[in-house]
Write an enzyme that holds these catalytic residues in place. Structure first.
Site, mmCIF file in Angstrom:
data_model
loop_
_atom_site.group_PDB
_atom_site.id
_atom_site.type_symbol
_atom_site.label_atom_id
_atom_site.label_comp_id
_atom_site.label_asym_id
_atom_site.label_seq_id
_atom_site.Cartn_x
_atom_site.Cartn_y
_atom_site.Cartn_z
ATOM 1 N N LYS A 165 72.997 23.652 43.068
ATOM 2 C CA LYS A 165 72.273 24.010 41.845
ATOM 3 C C LYS A 165 73.109 24.887 40.905
ATOM 4 O O LYS A 165 74.170 25.390 41.285
ATOM 5 C CB LYS A 165 70.977 24.724 42.248
ATOM 6 C CG LYS A 165 69.996 23.822 43.002
ATOM 7 C CD LYS A 165 68.698 24.568 43.247
ATOM 8 C CE LYS A 165 67.686 23.686 43.943
ATOM 9 N NZ LYS A 165 66.406 24.419 44.139
ATOM 10 N N TYR B 146 61.540 16.747 39.455
ATOM 11 C CA TYR B 146 60.613 17.722 40.035
ATOM 12 C C TYR B 146 59.158 17.451 39.630
ATOM 13 O O TYR B 146 58.337 18.371 39.666
ATOM 14 C CB TYR B 146 61.037 19.137 39.633
ATOM 15 C CG TYR B 146 62.206 19.669 40.446
ATOM 16 C CD1 TYR B 146 62.084 19.858 41.824
ATOM 17 C CD2 TYR B 146 63.415 19.995 39.858
ATOM 18 C CE1 TYR B 146 63.140 20.348 42.582
ATOM 19 C CE2 TYR B 146 64.482 20.491 40.616
ATOM 20 C CZ TYR B 146 64.332 20.656 41.980
ATOM 21 O OH TYR B 146 65.377 21.149 42.728
ATOM 22 N N PHE C 39 55.772 27.730 38.232
ATOM 23 C CA PHE C 39 57.218 27.890 38.022
ATOM 24 C C PHE C 39 57.903 26.625 37.507
ATOM 25 O O PHE C 39 59.125 26.592 37.357
ATOM 26 C CB PHE C 39 57.892 28.370 39.313
ATOM 27 C CG PHE C 39 57.684 27.472 40.509
ATOM 28 C CD1 PHE C 39 58.429 26.310 40.681
ATOM 29 C CD2 PHE C 39 56.724 27.793 41.466
ATOM 30 C CE1 PHE C 39 58.247 25.488 41.775
ATOM 31 C CE2 PHE C 39 56.526 26.972 42.565
ATOM 32 C CZ PHE C 39 57.297 25.806 42.722
ATOM 33 N N ARG D 53 68.452 20.449 56.112
ATOM 34 C CA ARG D 53 67.429 21.459 55.826
ATOM 35 C C ARG D 53 67.658 22.709 56.677
ATOM 36 O O ARG D 53 67.476 23.830 56.215
ATOM 37 C CB ARG D 53 66.026 20.885 56.020
ATOM 38 C CG ARG D 53 65.718 19.849 54.935
ATOM 39 C CD ARG D 53 64.319 19.324 55.005
ATOM 40 N NE ARG D 53 63.322 20.301 54.570
ATOM 41 C CZ ARG D 53 63.060 20.607 53.306
ATOM 42 N NH1 ARG D 53 63.725 20.034 52.318
ATOM 43 N NH2 ARG D 53 62.134 21.479 53.004
ATOM 44 N N THR E 24 63.485 28.295 51.729
ATOM 45 C CA THR E 24 63.491 28.303 50.255
ATOM 46 C C THR E 24 63.739 29.707 49.716
ATOM 47 O O THR E 24 64.520 29.901 48.782
ATOM 48 C CB THR E 24 62.132 27.785 49.725
ATOM 49 O OG1 THR E 24 61.933 26.471 50.233
ATOM 50 C CG2 THR E 24 62.094 27.761 48.210
ATOM 51 N N ARG F 135 71.440 29.450 52.066
ATOM 52 C CA ARG F 135 70.615 30.334 51.222
ATOM 53 C C ARG F 135 70.745 31.797 51.634
ATOM 54 O O ARG F 135 70.693 32.686 50.783
ATOM 55 C CB ARG F 135 69.172 29.848 51.227
ATOM 56 C CG ARG F 135 69.025 28.586 50.351
ATOM 57 C CD ARG F 135 67.718 27.919 50.559
ATOM 58 N NE ARG F 135 67.485 26.817 49.628
ATOM 59 C CZ ARG F 135 66.632 25.830 49.870
ATOM 60 N NH1 ARG F 135 65.934 25.813 50.988
ATOM 61 N NH2 ARG F 135 66.475 24.863 48.980
ATOM 62 N N ASN G 254 68.104 29.237 44.202
ATOM 63 C CA ASN G 254 68.331 29.209 45.650
ATOM 64 C C ASN G 254 69.455 28.260 46.063
ATOM 65 O O ASN G 254 69.476 27.764 47.185
ATOM 66 C CB ASN G 254 67.016 28.931 46.391
ATOM 67 C CG ASN G 254 66.449 27.561 46.086
ATOM 68 O OD1 ASN G 254 66.975 26.846 45.240
ATOM 69 N ND2 ASN G 254 65.394 27.184 46.779
ATOM 70 N N HIS H 121 69.385 22.130 46.956
ATOM 71 C CA HIS H 121 68.182 21.335 47.205
ATOM 72 C C HIS H 121 68.520 20.294 48.256
ATOM 73 O O HIS H 121 69.633 19.769 48.271
ATOM 74 C CB HIS H 121 67.722 20.615 45.928
ATOM 75 C CG HIS H 121 66.717 19.520 46.218
ATOM 76 N ND1 HIS H 121 65.378 19.765 46.355
ATOM 77 C CD2 HIS H 121 66.893 18.189 46.451
ATOM 78 C CE1 HIS H 121 64.761 18.626 46.650
ATOM 79 N NE2 HIS H 121 65.651 17.656 46.712
ATOM 80 N N GLU I 11 65.317 9.878 46.294
ATOM 81 C CA GLU I 11 66.153 10.824 45.540
ATOM 82 C C GLU I 11 67.586 10.313 45.389
ATOM 83 O O GLU I 11 68.225 10.550 44.359
ATOM 84 C CB GLU I 11 66.110 12.197 46.220
ATOM 85 C CG GLU I 11 64.721 12.823 46.134
ATOM 86 C CD GLU I 11 64.611 14.186 46.800
ATOM 87 O OE1 GLU I 11 65.596 14.664 47.387
ATOM 88 O OE2 GLU I 11 63.516 14.781 46.724
HETATM 89 P P1 CMP Z 1 63.788 22.820 45.926
HETATM 90 O O1 CMP Z 1 64.038 22.549 47.366
HETATM 91 O O2 CMP Z 1 64.798 22.297 44.966
HETATM 92 O O3 CMP Z 1 62.356 22.240 45.524
HETATM 93 C C1 CMP Z 1 61.497 22.849 44.602
HETATM 94 C C2 CMP Z 1 62.087 24.070 44.003
HETATM 95 O O4 CMP Z 1 61.183 24.897 43.322
HETATM 96 C C3 CMP Z 1 62.602 24.961 45.106
HETATM 97 O O5 CMP Z 1 63.730 24.387 45.725
HETATM 98 C C4 CMP Z 1 62.840 26.259 44.365
HETATM 99 O O6 CMP Z 1 64.092 26.284 43.713
HETATM 100 C C5 CMP Z 1 61.748 26.198 43.326
HETATM 101 N N1 CMP Z 1 60.727 27.182 43.652
HETATM 102 C C6 CMP Z 1 59.916 27.176 44.719
HETATM 103 N N2 CMP Z 1 59.102 28.258 44.678
HETATM 104 C C7 CMP Z 1 59.427 28.945 43.565
HETATM 105 C C8 CMP Z 1 58.937 30.129 42.962
HETATM 106 N N3 CMP Z 1 57.950 30.830 43.523
HETATM 107 N N4 CMP Z 1 59.491 30.525 41.812
HETATM 108 C C9 CMP Z 1 60.485 29.798 41.232
HETATM 109 N N5 CMP Z 1 60.985 28.656 41.754
HETATM 110 C C10 CMP Z 1 60.461 28.248 42.902
#
Ligand code: CMP
Length: 140
Positions: free
Chosen positions: A11, A51, A59, A87, A93, A104, A114, A117, A128
Site C-alpha cells: 500500500k 473496496y 472509513f 495472511r 489489520t 504489519r 497498514n 492487503h 482480486e
Molecule cells: P485491507 O485488508 O486492505 O481491507 C480493508 C481495509 O480497510 C483494511 O485493510 C484497512 O486498511 C482498512 N481499515 C479497516 N479498518 C479501518 C479503520 N477502522 N479505519 C481506517 N481504515 C480501516
C-alpha cells in the site's frame, strides 16, 4: 496441501517509505513466490470498486483517498496454502494487535495505513487477481 495463488497489495504507506524490497523479503522468507508484480497508481474508480464491499463503512472515503495517494505494488503470490500463509505473515489489520515478525508489526503505521492487503479466501484471490491482472500477465 495445495499450491495456491493470492493477491497482495503493498500500500501507499509502504511504497512511500521505500519498503517494497523489505516486505517482499518477508514474503519470500515465508515461502511465498512473487509470480507477477507491477507498480501502479490506482484511479479513484479502481480503488472505489476494489473496496466496494466496505462502501457502507465510515472509513470508506478515507480508505479510497489513501489508496490513490501514492503508487501501490500489486502482486500475485504463489505457494503451499498461500492465502492463509500470506495472511499469517501480514499479521492483524491493526498493527497494535499484530504478532512479532509480521509485516504489519514491523512496518504498519495504523489500521488504515497498514502497509499490505491480502485476499481473505481462495474465491477472493481469484476475483482480486482478475481485477488487477490481464490474462496475458498471469503466468500459466
Ligand atoms: P485491507 O485488508 O486492505 O481491507 C480493508 C481495509 O480497510 C483494511 O485493510 C484497512 O486498511 C482498512 N481499515 C479497516 N479498518 C479501518 C479503520 N477502522 N479505519 C481506517 N481504515 C480501516
Amino acid at each position: 496441501m495445495a499450491v495456491e495463488r493470492t493477491l497482495s497489495i503493498l500500500k501507499p504507506d509502504a511504497t512511500k517509505r521505500n519498503l517494497t524490497g523489505a516486505i517482499n523479503k518477508v514474503f519470500e522468507d515465508a515461502g511465498l513466490r512473487i509470480v507477477a508484480q507491477k507498480r501502479v497508481r490506482l484511479t479513484q474508480d479502481q480503488a472505489g470498486a476494489f473496496y466496494a464491499e466496505h462502501k457502507a463503512r465510515p472509513f470508506y472515503g478515507e480508505l479510497v483517498s489513501y489508496m490513490i495517494s501514492e503508487p501501490v505494488v500489486v502482486q500475485i503470490l504463489e505457494g503451499e496454502n498461500a492465502v492463509l500463509k500470506h495472511r499469517d505473515v501480514m499479521g492483524a489489520t491493526d498493527p497494535a494487535q499484530a504478532a512479532e515478525g509480521t509485516v504489519r508489526k514491523l512496518y504498519a503505521l495504523s489500521k488504515g495505513e497498514n502497509s499490505v492487503h491480502g485476499s481473505d479466501s481462495a474465491e477472493s484471490a481469484a476475483r482480486e487477481i482478475g481485477f488487477f491482472f490481464a490474462q496475458s500477465e498471469i503466468p500459466g
